[in-house]
Design a protein around this motif. Structure first.
Motif, PDB file in Angstrom:
ATOM      1  N   LEU A   1       0.845  -1.196   0.000  1.00  0.00           N
ATOM      2  CA  LEU A   1       0.000   0.000   0.000  1.00  0.00           C
ATOM      3  C   LEU A   1       0.878   1.243   0.000  1.00  0.00           C
ATOM      4  O   LEU A   1       1.648   1.464   0.942  1.00  0.00           O
ATOM      5  CB  LEU A   1      -0.926   0.012   1.215  1.00  0.00           C
ATOM      6  N   GLN A   2       0.787   2.039  -1.051  1.00  0.00           N
ATOM      7  CA  GLN A   2       1.521   3.303  -1.132  1.00  0.00           C
ATOM      8  C   GLN A   2       0.588   4.400  -0.626  1.00  0.00           C
ATOM      9  O   GLN A   2      -0.344   4.804  -1.315  1.00  0.00           O
ATOM     10  CB  GLN A   2       1.963   3.585  -2.572  1.00  0.00           C
ATOM     11  N   LYS A   3       0.843   4.881   0.591  1.00  0.00           N
ATOM     12  CA  LYS A   3      -0.064   5.864   1.185  1.00  0.00           C
ATOM     13  C   LYS A   3       0.644   7.088   1.760  1.00  0.00           C
ATOM     14  O   LYS A   3      -0.001   8.049   2.138  1.00  0.00           O
ATOM     15  CB  LYS A   3      -0.918   5.224   2.278  1.00  0.00           C
ATOM     16  N   THR A   4       1.984   7.050   1.823  1.00  0.00           N
ATOM     17  CA  THR A   4       2.719   8.179   2.385  1.00  0.00           C
ATOM     18  C   THR A   4       2.856   9.294   1.353  1.00  0.00           C
ATOM     19  O   THR A   4       3.275   9.036   0.218  1.00  0.00           O
ATOM     20  CB  THR A   4       4.118   7.732   2.832  1.00  0.00           C
ATOM     21  N   PRO A   5       2.505  10.545   1.691  1.00  0.00           N
ATOM     22  CA  PRO A   5       2.711  11.655   0.742  1.00  0.00           C
ATOM     23  C   PRO A   5       4.166  11.730   0.299  1.00  0.00           C
ATOM     24  O   PRO A   5       5.077  11.456   1.092  1.00  0.00           O
ATOM     25  CB  PRO A   5       2.321  12.893   1.571  1.00  0.00           C
TER      26      PRO A   5
ATOM     27  N   ILE B   1      -7.242  -2.187   3.031  1.00  0.00           N
ATOM     28  CA  ILE B   1      -6.435  -3.358   3.385  1.00  0.00           C
ATOM     29  C   ILE B   1      -7.189  -4.639   3.060  1.00  0.00           C
ATOM     30  O   ILE B   1      -6.616  -5.608   2.533  1.00  0.00           O
ATOM     31  CB  ILE B   1      -6.044  -3.304   4.872  1.00  0.00           C
ATOM     32  N   VAL B   2      -8.489  -4.650   3.345  1.00  0.00           N
ATOM     33  CA  VAL B   2      -9.297  -5.852   3.128  1.00  0.00           C
ATOM     34  C   VAL B   2      -9.607  -6.042   1.647  1.00  0.00           C
ATOM     35  O   VAL B   2      -9.352  -7.099   1.063  1.00  0.00           O
ATOM     36  CB  VAL B   2     -10.597  -5.786   3.950  1.00  0.00           C
ATOM     37  N   THR B   3     -10.176  -5.010   1.013  1.00  0.00           N
ATOM     38  CA  THR B   3     -10.653  -5.160  -0.367  1.00  0.00           C
ATOM     39  C   THR B   3      -9.509  -5.302  -1.363  1.00  0.00           C
ATOM     40  O   THR B   3      -9.652  -5.999  -2.380  1.00  0.00           O
ATOM     41  CB  THR B   3     -11.529  -3.968  -0.767  1.00  0.00           C
ATOM     42  N   GLU B   4      -8.374  -4.689  -1.108  1.00  0.00           N
ATOM     43  CA  GLU B   4      -7.235  -4.750  -2.030  1.00  0.00           C
ATOM     44  C   GLU B   4      -6.265  -5.869  -1.688  1.00  0.00           C
ATOM     45  O   GLU B   4      -5.262  -6.051  -2.378  1.00  0.00           O
ATOM     46  CB  GLU B   4      -6.492  -3.410  -2.049  1.00  0.00           C
ATOM     47  N   GLY B   5      -6.502  -6.596  -0.606  1.00  0.00           N
ATOM     48  CA  GLY B   5      -5.619  -7.698  -0.239  1.00  0.00           C
ATOM     49  C   GLY B   5      -4.213  -7.250   0.102  1.00  0.00           C
ATOM     50  O   GLY B   5      -3.229  -7.907  -0.263  1.00  0.00           O
ATOM     51  N   ILE B   6      -4.091  -6.129   0.817  1.00  0.00           N
ATOM     52  CA  ILE B   6      -2.776  -5.576   1.142  1.00  0.00           C
ATOM     53  C   ILE B   6      -2.011  -6.536   2.057  1.00  0.00           C
ATOM     54  O   ILE B   6      -2.551  -7.053   3.040  1.00  0.00           O
ATOM     55  CB  ILE B   6      -2.924  -4.200   1.831  1.00  0.00           C
ATOM     56  N   THR B   7      -0.740  -6.753   1.736  1.00  0.00           N
ATOM     57  CA  THR B   7       0.113  -7.594   2.580  1.00  0.00           C
ATOM     58  C   THR B   7       1.171  -6.796   3.326  1.00  0.00           C
ATOM     59  O   THR B   7       1.710  -7.263   4.329  1.00  0.00           O
ATOM     60  CB  THR B   7       0.846  -8.656   1.740  1.00  0.00           C
ATOM     61  N   THR B   8       1.473  -5.573   2.843  1.00  0.00           N
ATOM     62  CA  THR B   8       2.614  -4.812   3.361  1.00  0.00           C
ATOM     63  C   THR B   8       2.254  -3.339   3.427  1.00  0.00           C
ATOM     64  O   THR B   8       1.807  -2.767   2.428  1.00  0.00           O
ATOM     65  CB  THR B   8       3.840  -4.993   2.432  1.00  0.00           C
ATOM     66  N   LEU B   9       2.453  -2.720   4.601  1.00  0.00           N
ATOM     67  CA  LEU B   9       2.191  -1.288   4.704  1.00  0.00           C
ATOM     68  C   LEU B   9       2.970  -0.687   5.854  1.00  0.00           C
ATOM     69  O   LEU B   9       3.547  -1.391   6.687  1.00  0.00           O
ATOM     70  CB  LEU B   9       0.703  -0.984   4.842  1.00  0.00           C
ATOM     71  N   HIS B  10       2.949   0.633   5.896  1.00  0.00           N
ATOM     72  CA  HIS B  10       3.712   1.413   6.875  1.00  0.00           C
ATOM     73  C   HIS B  10       2.776   2.323   7.657  1.00  0.00           C
ATOM     74  O   HIS B  10       1.809   2.863   7.119  1.00  0.00           O
ATOM     75  CB  HIS B  10       4.764   2.271   6.145  1.00  0.00           C
TER      76      HIS B  10
END
Length: 229
Positions: free
Chosen positions: A51-55, A93-102
């Motif tokens: 998941l790329q979420k950091t500005p 996280i649920v719908t996209e099946g995220i495995t890795t995030l910060h």
């Protein structure tokens, strides 16, 4: 154009906590070392989704963008402002099946305060950095998630992170360590004369090795003061 490892990859500005933001110059050598260390240590594969979420004004975004790209892993880009929306993050996280995030620790604390423990997720690893990770947040995390949590540390003056720690649940400890240096990096705790202090004695943390930035953009005097031999 020919580009070698010592050329600049990017310039990123500090938050300006001392009153004036400083442009930090990071070379290809530094950021490539950081990315290769991360893959060696945590091994993304074809089934991962990051998941790329950091500005992109913050250096954590660099590994969120480029770690998936150098490994062929899928990257999911959060909607603008999504990094501050706990409900959206849970759904993503649920719908996209995220495995890795910060998470920065303060946001992780907010994330844990809701219905996170009921999520049907595919998480394999969670990273924390950007602030001190408290033992209270760590304990709450492991109550809700059976997923590895990694505490990373690094100032803007280096290529994102310089130390790493695999978190463990230790209710007797009140401190979460920042861990040991990443690859091709050294950490020294020195006194005011730049001499190593004994174990248990307070000193100032110094960074050496390829992770270190080139210096401050257009501020040679400050670079000479802070980036020492």
């Amino acid at each position: 154009r020919s580009v070698d490892s010592h050329h600049l990859a990017y310039v990123i500005y500090t938050s300006g906590s001392t009153g004036r933001p400083k442009g930090v110059m990071v070379s290809h050598l530094s950021i490539v070392n950081r990315l290769l260390w991360m893959q060696d240590s945590y091994q993304l594969n074809d089934f991962d989704r990051v998941l790329q979420k950091t500005p992109f004004t913050f250096d954590v975004s660099v590994w969120e963008f480029f770690w998936p790209l150098i490994t062929g892993t899928q990257m999911v880009v959060a909607k603008p402002g999504g990094h501050k929306d706990v409900s959206y993050l849970r759904d993503c996280i649920v719908t996209e099946g995220i495995t890795t995030l910060h998470f920065v620790p303060s946001m992780l604390s907010m994330f844990l305060s809701g219905e996170s423990h009921t999520m049907e997720h595919r998480l394999r690893r969670v990273f924390c950095s950007g602030e001190a990770l408290s033992s209270e947040i760590l304990q709450r995390y492991f109550i809700q998630f059976d997923v590895p949590l990694y505490n990373l540390y690094g100032p803007t003056e280096a290529a994102i992170d310089v130390t790493h720690w695999t978190c463990i649940l230790d209710e007797s400890s009140t401190v979460v360590p920042i861990g040991r240096p990443v690859a091709n990096t050294q950490m020294y705790i020195l006194d005011t004369r730049l001499k190593p202090v004994p174990i248990g004695i307070a000193g100032e943390l110094h960074i050496a090795g390829v992770q270190l930035a080139r210096g401050y953009l257009n501020q040679p005097e400050l670079t000479d003061e802070k980036f020492i031999d």
